[in-house]
Write a protein that holds these residues in place. Structure first.
Motif, short mmCIF file in Angstrom:
data_model
loop_
_atom_site.label_atom_id
_atom_site.label_comp_id
_atom_site.label_asym_id
_atom_site.label_seq_id
_atom_site.Cartn_x
_atom_site.Cartn_y
_atom_site.Cartn_z
N GLY A 231 -5.49 -12.44 5.62
CA GLY A 231 -4.05 -12.59 5.78
C GLY A 231 -3.29 -12.06 4.58
O GLY A 231 -2.07 -12.03 4.58
N HIS A 232 -3.98 -11.67 3.55
CA HIS A 232 -3.29 -11.12 2.38
C HIS A 232 -3.74 -9.70 2.13
O HIS A 232 -4.93 -9.40 2.19
N TYR A 233 -2.81 -8.84 1.83
CA TYR A 233 -3.18 -7.52 1.37
C TYR A 233 -3.48 -7.60 -0.12
O TYR A 233 -4.53 -7.20 -0.60
N VAL A 234 -2.52 -8.19 -0.88
CA VAL A 234 -2.78 -8.44 -2.30
C VAL A 234 -3.44 -9.81 -2.39
O VAL A 234 -2.79 -10.82 -2.15
N ASP A 235 -4.72 -9.83 -2.71
CA ASP A 235 -5.44 -11.10 -2.76
C ASP A 235 -4.90 -11.94 -3.92
O ASP A 235 -4.94 -11.52 -5.08
N PRO A 236 -4.35 -13.09 -3.62
CA PRO A 236 -3.73 -13.88 -4.69
C PRO A 236 -4.76 -14.60 -5.56
O PRO A 236 -4.43 -15.12 -6.62
N ARG A 237 -6.03 -14.64 -5.10
CA ARG A 237 -6.96 -15.53 -5.80
C ARG A 237 -7.31 -15.12 -7.23
O ARG A 237 -7.28 -15.98 -8.12
N PRO A 238 -7.61 -13.85 -7.46
CA PRO A 238 -7.97 -13.50 -8.84
C PRO A 238 -6.88 -13.92 -9.83
O PRO A 238 -7.18 -14.48 -10.88
N PHE A 239 -5.66 -13.70 -9.43
CA PHE A 239 -4.55 -14.03 -10.33
C PHE A 239 -4.45 -15.55 -10.53
O PHE A 239 -4.25 -16.05 -11.64
N LEU A 240 -4.65 -16.27 -9.45
CA LEU A 240 -4.57 -17.74 -9.57
C LEU A 240 -5.73 -18.28 -10.39
O LEU A 240 -5.59 -19.25 -11.13
N GLU A 241 -6.88 -17.63 -10.23
CA GLU A 241 -8.05 -18.04 -11.02
C GLU A 241 -7.78 -17.81 -12.50
O GLU A 241 -8.03 -18.67 -13.35
N GLU A 242 -7.21 -16.65 -12.75
CA GLU A 242 -6.89 -16.32 -14.13
C GLU A 242 -5.94 -17.35 -14.75
O GLU A 242 -6.08 -17.73 -15.90
N ARG A 243 -4.98 -17.79 -13.93
CA ARG A 243 -4.03 -18.78 -14.42
C ARG A 243 -4.61 -20.19 -14.35
O ARG A 243 -3.91 -21.17 -14.55
N GLN A 244 -5.89 -20.27 -13.99
CA GLN A 244 -6.63 -21.54 -13.89
C GLN A 244 -5.98 -22.52 -12.92
O GLN A 244 -5.94 -23.72 -13.13
N LEU A 245 -5.45 -21.94 -11.88
CA LEU A 245 -4.89 -22.79 -10.84
C LEU A 245 -5.85 -22.88 -9.67
O LEU A 245 -5.64 -23.62 -8.73
N LEU A 246 -6.90 -22.09 -9.75
CA LEU A 246 -7.89 -22.05 -8.67
C LEU A 246 -9.25 -21.94 -9.35
O LEU A 246 -9.41 -21.17 -10.30
N ARG A 247 -10.18 -22.77 -8.84
CA ARG A 247 -11.53 -22.70 -9.45
C ARG A 247 -12.20 -21.40 -9.03
O ARG A 247 -12.07 -20.96 -7.88
N ARG A 248 -12.87 -20.79 -9.97
CA ARG A 248 -13.58 -19.54 -9.66
C ARG A 248 -14.73 -19.77 -8.71
O ARG A 248 -15.42 -20.77 -8.80
N ARG B 139 0.84 -1.19 0.00
CA ARG B 139 0.00 0.00 0.00
C ARG B 139 0.89 1.25 0.00
O ARG B 139 0.71 2.15 -0.82
N LEU B 140 1.85 1.27 0.89
CA LEU B 140 2.74 2.42 1.00
C LEU B 140 3.63 2.54 -0.24
O LEU B 140 3.93 3.63 -0.72
N ILE B 141 4.06 1.38 -0.78
CA ILE B 141 4.88 1.41 -1.99
C ILE B 141 4.12 2.10 -3.11
O ILE B 141 4.68 2.93 -3.84
N ARG B 142 2.86 1.79 -3.22
CA ARG B 142 2.04 2.41 -4.27
C ARG B 142 1.98 3.92 -4.10
O ARG B 142 1.98 4.68 -5.06
N GLU B 143 1.97 4.36 -2.83
CA GLU B 143 1.96 5.80 -2.59
C GLU B 143 3.27 6.43 -3.04
O GLU B 143 3.31 7.54 -3.55
N LEU B 144 4.37 5.69 -2.86
CA LEU B 144 5.68 6.23 -3.22
C LEU B 144 5.95 6.10 -4.71
O LEU B 144 6.69 6.88 -5.29
N ASP B 145 5.40 5.06 -5.32
CA ASP B 145 5.68 4.77 -6.73
C ASP B 145 4.39 4.30 -7.39
O ASP B 145 4.00 3.14 -7.27
N GLY B 146 3.74 5.24 -8.06
CA GLY B 146 2.44 4.95 -8.65
C GLY B 146 2.48 3.84 -9.68
O GLY B 146 1.49 3.14 -9.90
N SER B 147 3.65 3.62 -10.29
CA SER B 147 3.71 2.64 -11.36
C SER B 147 3.92 1.22 -10.84
O SER B 147 4.00 0.28 -11.61
#
Ligand SMILES: Cc1cc2nc3c(=O)[nH]c(=O)nc-3n(C[C@H](O)[C@H](O)[C@H](O)COP(=O)(O)OP(=O)(O)OC[C@H]3O[C@@H](n4cnc5c(N)ncnc54)[C@H](O)[C@@H]3O)c2cc1C
Ligand code: SF4
Ligand code: SF4
Ligand code: SF4
Ligand code: SF4
Lengths: 131, 292, 806
Positions: free
Chosen positions: B275-292, B240-248
């Motif tokens: 337990g996650h700030y960046v939710d890993p699920r959408p990305f894993l779903e996209e990679r079809q490693l996790l059922r939607r 979260r803080l990194i994003r504030e320091l570096d928008g990209s």
């Protein structure tokens, strides 16, 4: 960095106390710079880890005012690389302890925000930064 | 196999997902983690002065608990607890005179007699379960997933306490490979995340995390795995803080290695968004490693 | 020797100006000596070592019919040879002389005149007691012929072999590789003069190849050694070359060979065939077949392509794969060189992991016209021209942290190697940016500093402060992060090529060679010289010499100097044709020997063998006395250090007030010299110690210590060289095991085992000697077994002592 010592210690007392608390022979340092080179916090520090060693060797008590000793997170990167076997993380701890044992804390718990932090962060922070 | 397990404070609170996934993944391998009774905080961060015997009381007390339970081994998942407990165990083993003092001081406790071995889950996987057995248990190979192992300090240093070569560790890479994923090697994988500075120097930690995450991402990592609740917090929540320091800055999911195991073992329920700030699920779903 | 009643001993006490007399009451000591049994006369002299006094002693020997002489003066290390010579001039055997060290080990280390005088009396009493039992010995002479063995064909071995051969001696040069030249053959240009290595080496190699006095044995290693100077028997195993001297080096065979393997001579940077040559100028000139990698396997697979291509028919697969040669030689020179440090042992700089991280020795091949790139400097990952090149100094050197790979010493050459290579790069790639990361630049040598200055002026960047690790970027360039110490700032630099300036370390084969030849190595792994300053090319074994990097890291010039010195040391023995052997050897009393074989198993020099009874080869025996101390029936007598002589010293030391005495056994080479060093440095220590010199701490017969306790000594301290530094290789380790045994014995006798101690003290550690003695005395006081010296007279000042003397 303030040139005046926060606490009253002679050069010799500083050296002896550091060596006693850390169990390290700081005078073995020959300034290769590897400790600084690997230190992840070096860019945030006012004195490089190697300079801290030199300050001790020169008996410069103002080393106790440096930001460096509080920024060191005891990651042991320097420790595993020093060719002279100096456990620099212990030297840093000794400097912190010299202050902490005289009531010079570096963390004000009351000033912390609301954020939920991992327990180990709080306990560790308290251990390293409060006497 | 049953083995005494020391969860530590963080795994009982903020890092409950680490605890949950560890139990699930190890269970799937036939290893039951039996929680030590009446454990107390390990004390965190080994004290480093020559006169710090008092600081060893907390870890030694846990070793006494293990001894009471008739255990010769005590396994942890948290790298910090591992380091602290192991240092204490090795130290009293090497210095019987110090142990005698500690025992005398802990007069309400039975004497610690030495001999309890402190292990990290990764060591158990490498040396006893074996990565081959891990690979056999995989039901959903994480093919094509590029994962950057992150060791941090406490699994590796100092020498003699760490569980792998501090300059060139490979244990997490082997695990990643066993799970069918591809390890991404980053030169910063053993560099400190900023540790407890997260309490008082958030920006210092954010800058560290930024460096570590960007380096991994620039080498093609899609996710990072860790073995320490504090590292995970710093690398994940501080984004979260990194994003504030570096928008990209593009977010990078950070998982516990046990979560990655649970995923490959098909134990999706062990992988929760908490337990996650960046939710890993959408990305894993996209990679079809996790059922939607 | 037959003895008619009591011996007649002359005792001389030296003032040494005020060096001794300023503290010790010399006249009182002389008076005291007169009363000792066997003493015919006792005198004090101003300077015992002066020619006038020598003449007086000679005169006394002749007039007063003296048959033993004791001089109480400085250390025997100083003047024993002087007085022994005087005895010989007077016609008395030199082994009938004994010295009491009342300067280095008394007047220089104790301020209290009373106590120092008491100690001087004891030392004289001990010397006289020993002198009474001295036995004359004849020094034997053994013939030394004119054949030398040189092991290792690097520049050091080559230089030594040529000097000896040119002086008319027969030389066998044994080289384990198929070609000679060692590391020098791998180098491009050499510091400090930048002359081409091959250009200066090739003529030397060619000379070796054709010299009528040199038998060159390549592909060969020494497998067994026995004997001694003048009579070494050496077994050499030589692997077949499969190419005969008919080879005209036309090279027709090479293109047809289907095998390609990494070329070790080119540090694996290029490939070579199974039939190959290291260099065009290689010696021997014949090609060699690397049979491990050759496809031709008799009865299994036939290749023989080279055989068909060879017009002079020089290839012969019928050669037996190995043959053994038995050589007899008189002297030996060890010149096996050193290995460059292998940085893949420590993972920090990514050597072996990152393609563009190489070592200085790799770079020598990279820049050499005979190397894999024909001298073009190319970056290994993409064969592109590197623009930014870094050197990292001290790789594997100056590391005293035992947890890390590497060696504690400075390798001495690597600073100059990098400076040289940087200058060579500047010549070939003038636009390249070159940075040398260093801790200190060590440029001590003729022309070195000048070269360093040239490099600075040429724009090579020197940054004080080493990076801790090498990080590889995705384009295979490398990032170095560190501290520019002179600025106190951090740097982060990208380089295309990183060259690790590796040091030199002892050859992997060193241990094998050490064992074969019965040599010693110092703690750094290199072969140990007899004396670091005064005998820098001799070994402790007579007739074996050291040359080149085998003894310590060296450059070519120093290797040549030592090689030439070794050759002349060997020639000196061979020219003389014979050698006198000090009579300090072991002698077996066969009537007592039980033939158990223990002595044979403990002798570090293969000087003793048992067939029924034990026999000592006098010329091989170095006189350590380890066998005598180990013999369970006391059948071995050590010449000049007999059990009776040592026991007499113990008894004399404890004749008076034994509870105030500590007996210290020292070895001749380290701890006795260490005690002398304490004296030279005027370090005070407890005056209640009485030193007894043995040749080696391993000579310590447990009986010596037990006798001391029996007579009431407060404590016994055994001292010797540090492990790994024993003059006799491992005698000190024998002392260690005997010490353990003695402690058990003391316990069983109901004595406190703390009354016995063992400490290592080197010849340089005067301070440590004093500390060790004081600590031990303190321990004995706490145990309550050491009493304060009685009858302490008020301390004499130097002035008072001077007056008393006057
Ligand atoms: C990268 C690099 C660059 C250098 N550049 C320079 C320079 O520019 N100028 C300079 O003065 N010096 C330079 N040196 C130093 C120089 O290489 C050495 O001084 C020299 O090689 C030492 O010669 P040596 O004969 O003692 O040992 P070596 O060259 O090591 O030769 C020893 C020989 O003994 C053989 N051998 C080993 N073991 C056995 C055995 N058991 N039996 C039989 N034979 C054996 C080996 O095969 C080898 O042929 C450099 C060194 C390095 C590593
Ligand atoms: S690594 Fe060790 S020797 Fe080098 S500068 Fe740091 S403390 Fe000094
Ligand atoms: S232990 Fe401290 S000084 Fe050493 S590298 Fe880590 S943070 Fe830097
Ligand atoms: S010569 Fe230079 S590079 Fe080599 S070890 Fe010594 S100081 Fe380091
Ligand atoms: S004195 Fe030493 S060298 Fe001589 S035979 Fe005995 S053990 Fe061997």
């Amino acid at each position: 960095m303030d040139k005046m010592g926060k606490i009253d210690l002679s050069a010799k007392e500083l050296q002896e106390e550091v060596e006693a608390l850390s169990g390290q022979r700081v005078f073995a340092c020959y300034h290769c710079g590897k400790c600084t080179a690997g230190c992840p916090f070096a860019s945030e520090m006012d004195l490089t880890p190697r300079q801290v060693l030199e300050y001790i060797m020169e008996g410069r008590v103002e080393v106790l005012n440096s930001r460096t000793i509080w920024l060191c997170a005891a990651c042991f990167t320097c420790t595993v690389r020093c060719p002279n076997g100096i456990d620099i993380a212990r030297v840093m701890e000794a400097l912190r302890q010299i202050l902490l044992r005289r009531g010079e804390d570096s963390l004000d718990l009351a000033s912390l925000g609301e954020e939920e932090l991992p327990q180990i962060a709080l306990v560790a922070g308290a251990r390293k930064l409060i006497g | 196999m049953r083995i005494a397990y020391y969860p530590g404070c963080s795994l009982k609170a903020l890092a409950a997902n680490f605890d949950r996934s560890a139990r699930a993944a190890m269970g799937a391998l036939g290893v039951e983690l039996v929680e030590l009774e009446r454990w107390n905080c390990c004390g965190t961060v080994s004290s480093l002065t020559t006169d710090d015997l008092m600081r060893q009381l907390a870890p030694v007390r846990n070793l006494i608990r293990a001894q009471e339970a008739g255990e010769r081994r005590l396994v942890t998942a948290c790298a910090m607890c591992y380091n602290t407990l192991k240092r204490a165990a090795l130290r009293v083993e090497a210095h019987p005179e110090e142990l005698a003092k500690i025992n005398a001081f802990l007069d309400e406790e039975p004497d610690y007699r030495g001999g309890v071995r402190v292990l990290h889950l990764l060591e158990l996987l490498r040396d006893e379960v074996g990565f081959e057995a891990v690979a056999k248990r995989v039901v959903r190979p994480l093919e094509g997933l590029r994962v950057a192992p992150y060791y941090g300090c406490l699994l590796l240093r100092p020498r003699g306490v760490g569980l792998d070569d501090p300059e060139n560790p490979s244990i997490l890479e082997e695990l990643v490979r066993a799970l069918g994923a591809e390890p991404v090697d980053s030169p910063l994988k053993g560099q400190c995340c900023g540790s407890y500075h997260t309490v008082a120097h958030k920006e210092v930690v954010a800058r560290r995390a930024h460096k570590i995450l960007s380096e991994a991402a620039s080498r093609g990592a899609e996710a990072l795995i860790s073995s320490c609740p504090l590292c995970s917090f710093n690398l994940d929540n501080r984004q979260r803080l990194i994003r504030e320091l570096d928008g990209s800055f593009a977010p990078l999911p950070v998982l516990y290695f046990t979560e990655l195991m649970a995923l490959a073992f098909g134990l999706e329920e062990a992988l929760s968004p908490e337990g996650h700030y960046v939710d890993p699920r959408p990305f894993l779903e996209e990679r079809q490693l996790l059922r939607r | 020797m037959k003895r008619d009643g009591e011996p007649r001993i002359g005792v001389y006490i030296c003032h040494c100006g005020t060096n001794i007399a300023g503290v010790v009451d010399v006249k009182a000591v002389a008076e005291f000596a007169k009363g000792l049994p066997g003493v015919a006369l006792a005198k004090d002299m101003m300077y015992a070592c002066s020619e006038a006094t020598q003449r007086e002693i000679i005169n006394d020997i002749q007039q007063e019919r003296l048959d033993r002489v004791v001089v109480a003066a400085c250390s025997p290390k100083m003047h024993e040879p002087t007085f022994r010579a005087a005895l010989e001039r007077a016609g008395l055997n030199k082994y009938l002389f004994e010295m009491a060290n009342i300067r280095e080990q008394d007047s220089w280390v104790h301020k209290d005149g009373g106590q120092a005088t008491e100690k001087a009396k004891d030392l004289v009493r001990m010397a006289v007691a020993r002198a009474r039992l001295l036995i004359p010995y004849k020094e034997s002479e053994i013939p030394v012929g004119e054949r030398a063995l040189v092991v290792g064909g690097g520049i050091a071995g080559i230089q030594a072999a040529l000097d000896l051969a040119d002086s008319g001696y027969k030389v066998f040069l044994v080289e384990k590789e198929p070609f000679i030249g060692g590391h020098m053959a791998q180098l491009d240009k050499t510091f400090p003069t930048l002359d081409c290595s091959t250009c200066i080496l090739a003529p030397k190699m060619a000379e070796v190849g054709r010299h009528p006095n040199i038998t060159l044995l390549t592909n060969a290693e020494v497998e067994a050694v026995s004997g001694f100077v003048g009579n070494f028997k050496v077994k050499v195993r030589q692997r077949a070359r499969f190419v005969t001297p008919e080879c005209t080096a036309c090279g027709e065979c090479v293109p047809v060979c289907p095998v390609a393997v990494p070329d070790e001579f080119n540090m694996g940077l290029g490939l070579r065939k199974a039939i190959y040559k290291s260099l065009p100028q290689a010696v021997p000139a014949e090609y060699a077949i690397d049979i491990e990698n050759c496809l031709n396997k008799p009865n299994l697979l036939v290749c023989e392509k080279c055989l068909q291509a060879c017009s002079p028919k020089a290839i012969n697969f019928e050669q037996p794969p190995e043959k053994e040669l038995d050589l007899e030689v008189d002297t030996v020179i060890i010149a096996i060189g050193a290995d460059p440090y292998d940085p893949s042992k420590s993972q920090d700089y990514g050597y072996g992991k990152y393609e563009n991280v190489i070592t200085t020795i790799d770079f020598e091949r990279l820049i050499s016209p005979t190397g894999p790139t024909l001298g073009k400097i190319l970056r290994p990952s993409d064969l592109g021209k590197p623009k930014r090149i870094a050197f990292i100094q001290c790789v594997g050197s100056r590391i005293s942290n035992p947890e890390l790979e590497g060696n504690p010493y400075c390798s001495g050459i690597c600073c100059m190697v990098s400076i040289k290579q940087a200058l060579l790069i500047k010549e070939k790639l003038p636009e390249a940016e070159i940075t040398i990361y260093y801790i200190d630049i060590r440029a001590k040598g003729k022309g070195f500093e000048e070269m360093y200055r040239r490099a600075r002026l040429a724009g090579i960047r020197f940054i004080k402060g080493l990076p801790a690790e090498v990080l590889e970027n995705s384009d295979k360039s490398l990032t170095l992060v560190g501290e520019n110490i002179l600025l106190g700032e951090l740097y982060e630099h990208r380089h295309d090529l990183v060259i690790l300036s590796v040091g030199l370390e002892a050859r992997k084969e060193s241990e094998k060679v050490q064992k074969l030849f019965g040599l010693a190595r110092s703690s750094d792994g290199f072969f140990a010289e007899k004396h670091p300053k005064l005998e820098p090319v001799d070994t402790a074994t007579t007739g074996i010499f050291l040359a080149g990097a085998a003894e310590s890291p060296k450059d070519i010039r120093e290797s040549s100097i030592q090689a030439k010195a070794a050759a002349s040391r060997a020639a000196r023995l061979m020219k003389e044709g014979k050698i006198r052997i000090e009579a300090l050897s072991a002698e077996v009393r066969e009537e007592l020997c039980a033939g158990c074989g223990i002595c044979e198993s403990v002798c570090p020099f293969n000087a003793i063998h048992v067939d029924g009874t034990s026999h000592v080869t006098e010329a091989a025996c170095q006189g350590c006395g380890v066998c005598a101390a180990s013999c369970p029936v006391g059948a071995i007598e050590m010449h000049h250090f007999t059990d009776a002589q040592v026991l007499a010293q113990v008894e004399a030391a404890l004749a008076d007030r034994p509870k105030e005495k500590i007996i210290v056994f020292t070895c001749n080479w380290c701890s006795y010299a260490g005690a002398d060093m304490a004296g030279t440095s005027r370090l005070e220590y407890d005056p209640r110690v009485r030193l007894i010199r043995l040749m080696c701490s391993g000579r310590l017969n447990p009986q010596f210590a037990l006798r001391a306790f029996e007579l009431g000594a407060a404590g016994v301290l055994i001292t010797g060289c540090h492990p790994g530094e024993c003059h006799y290789q491992s005698g000190n380790l024998r002392a260690l095991s005997r010490y353990e045994l003695l402690k058990r014995l003391l316990r069983s006798l109901g004595l406190q085992e703390e009354r016995l101690a063992l400490e290592w003290v080197s010849a340089a550690e005067g301070e440590r000697f004093a500390q060790v003695v004081n600590a031990f005395a303190g321990r004995l006081e706490r145990l309550g077994v050491l009493t304060k010296a009685k009858g302490e007279e008020p301390a004499l000042t130097t002035a008072e002592a001077g007056r008393r003397e006057g």
